[in-house]
Design an enzyme around this catalytic site. Structure first.
Site: not given
Ligand code: BG6
Length: 506
Positions: A253, A195-196, A200, A166, A60, A234, A358, A258
């Site tokens: 999340d 889905d990253h 990896k 996501k 925007r 994390e 977390k 993941h």
């Molecule tokens: C994201 C989550 O998809 O993945 C985050 O929304 C999380 O909360 C993150 O911190 C973790 O990704 P990575 O690659 O740092 O393990």
């Protein structure tokens, strides 16, 4: 002239991106500056992009192409952790960056975008190929897709693909409804749900490890594997994402997407080939084999948690309820642990324990596969420090695989001690690993959907997670139940202890 021998062409095995444009919705957002543009810049740096490659940023905020280029240059300079800033590469890349300001809800935006894409098709010979990337608020995904459809941008010359970030829905019904909306414009083969974790290197390496080697497969089943632990810890908190996170929680999340994908990679059957749908069929089948649990089973086999305040390393760390944007009575889980059973011949009866949280003591993601003990203890007396055989796949931060087994300690008598055989990605290959977004963007740009999730996979994982989510919502939890900087609630340890197991300290 002798014909070129394709086997002598050094680029033959390189994956190169054809002429095309990438349209990013949410171009002013965090993901664009931290991940997407640095990943595309790296592809340019590696000379994988064609000369006509273009990016159109959409958000925007009013901005000229030139201002967008400057902003993206700052992003590359700040967030391209392991790639030097090469002015000549940047110049070439930046010439292909364009910007269109507009609101996703405004139909005019799609007309303007259409005109911009037509110009780009002419000036940069993209042949009409476009990859749309939805990185906006999830509530805008369907609107954006329908907007593209109304301007006729979902079909055209060349190919059109759509990456969706996501979260894909917040439960089974909303995930299904979103797919239905997207399918009004894009058919399933055009939709790339990202889905990253699947991008990896170490997650991809699970496939190489399992299906490129002959020695592990005979052991890879209920007869030899006692249980599996998947941990994604994390140390950070919610980092300013309190408002989003409060709605999502750790289960939705991290686990729904993941970690269930990681589990599917560990547990799926060998696929007939390495083609996208063959691999995805197997992942999907595995996810569909997850045992459904009744409410009382869910209460016994899963643990929600939420961190409370603590003093860590001399600093006061707020609890989740004290984070900005978070309701002081919040019932959101910042820690989730679940026990999953797979109902198939390979895995029946083998628990897969999955946890994520977390504000745990450190950042580590790993899979620990624990094998059955030797059937007989033949060494008499004090045999020393024994422990189970473990295969540990370390996804981050150090990437590698270790096998832990018992060895005789030097000296008289038979004293044993666990030792470890280690493979470390960095030292074995001495090469840089591409980021997950580089891998996944490149794949989508060349039309390889192997590492993207399909509708049936997303729905199967929601079907597994939603009943847990419902039970947790109905139960008032005694939060906070772990202090920031610790390994989660005691109930999670008790959950494993019931089956005679214990969480590994990674
Ligand atoms: C994201 C989550 O998809 O993945 C985050 O929304 C999380 O909360 C993150 O911190 C973790 O990704 P990575 O690659 O740092 O393990």
């Amino acid at each position: 002239m002798a014909p070129v021998n394709p086997f002598e062409d050094p680029l033959r095995f390189e994956r190169r991106v054809p002429e095309c444009a990438v349209v990013i919705f949410g171009a002013n957002g965090d993901l664009t500056k931290r991940k997407l543009i640095p990943a595309l810049y790296r592809l340019a740096y590696d000379r994988r992009l064609s000369a006509g490659f273009a990016v159109v940023g959409i958000s925007r905020t009013p901005m000229s192409d030139e201002q967008f280029r400057e902003k993206m240059q700052e992003a590359v300079q700040s967030f391209s952790e392991d790639t030097e800033f090469a002015p000549d590469v940047w110049e070439g890349f930046a010439r292909g960056l364009f910007y269109v300001a507009g609101d996703v809800n405004d139909s005019e935006l799609y007309q303007r975008l259409g005109r911009k894409l037509a110009e780009i098709e002419n000036s940069r010979s993209t042949g009409g190929n476009v990859l749309f990337y939805l990185s906006t608020q999830p509530s805008q995904y369907a609107t954006a897709a329908l907007g593209l459809g109304s301007a006729g941008l979902g079909r055209g010359n060349g190919w059109q693909r759509l990456i969706v970030e996501k979260p894909f829905g917040h439960d089974l019904a909303s995930a299904r409804a979103l797919s239905d909306q997207l399918h009004k414009v894009f058919d399933e083969s055009q939709v790339y749900r990202i889905d990253h974790y699947l991008g990896k290197e170490t997650v991809q390496n699970i496939l190489a490890f399992r299906f490129g080697n002959g020695i592990f497969e005979p052991l890879w089943n209920r007869r030899y594997i006692n249980h599996v632990q998947i941990t994604a810890a994390e140390s950070i908190g919610v980092e300013g994402r309190g408002a989003y996170y409060q709605e999502a929680g750790a289960l939705a999340d991290m686990i729904q997407n993941h970690l269930l994908q990681v589990m599917a990679t560990i547990a799926m059957e060998p696929s007939a080939s390495f083609r996208a749908n063959s691999v995805r069929d197997e992942r999907s089948k595995l996810l569909r084999s997850i045992k459904a649990m009744a409410a009382d089973e869910i209460r016994a086999s899963t643990t929600p948690g939420q961190y409370g305040p603590a003093r860590i390393g001399g600093a006061d760390v707020p609890g989740f309820r004290q984070e900005s944007g978070v309701d002081p009575q919040s019932q959101t889980n910042t820690y989730a642990a679940v026990t999953v059973f797979v109902e198939n011949w390979r895995w029946a009866g083998v628990p897969f324990y999955i946890r994520s949280g977390k504000r745990l003591p450190k950042r580590v993601t790993e899979i620990a596969i624990q094998f059955n003990a030797a059937p007989l203890a033949i060494f008499d007396g004090d045999t020393g420090d024994t422990g189970p055989n473990l295969l540990i796949v370390r996804i981050q931060p150090e990437e590698g695989i270790s096998l832990k087994f018992l060895s005789k300690r030097p000296g008289t008598g038979m004293k044993l001690r666990p030792v470890s055989m280690d493979f470390n990605y960095g030292s074995s290959f001495g090469e840089r690993s591409p980021s997950a977004y580089e891998t996944l963007l490149l794949d989508a740009l060349i039309g390889d959907a192997t590492l993207y999730t399909r509708q049936d996979m997303v729905e199967a994982s929601w079907a597994a997670v939603e009943p847990i989510q419902n039970v947790w919502r109905e139960t008032q939890s005694d939060f906070p139940n772990y202090a920031a900087g610790t390994w989660g609630p005691a109930a999670s340890d008790a959950m494993l202890a019931r089956r005679g197991h214990a969480w590994r300290k990674p």
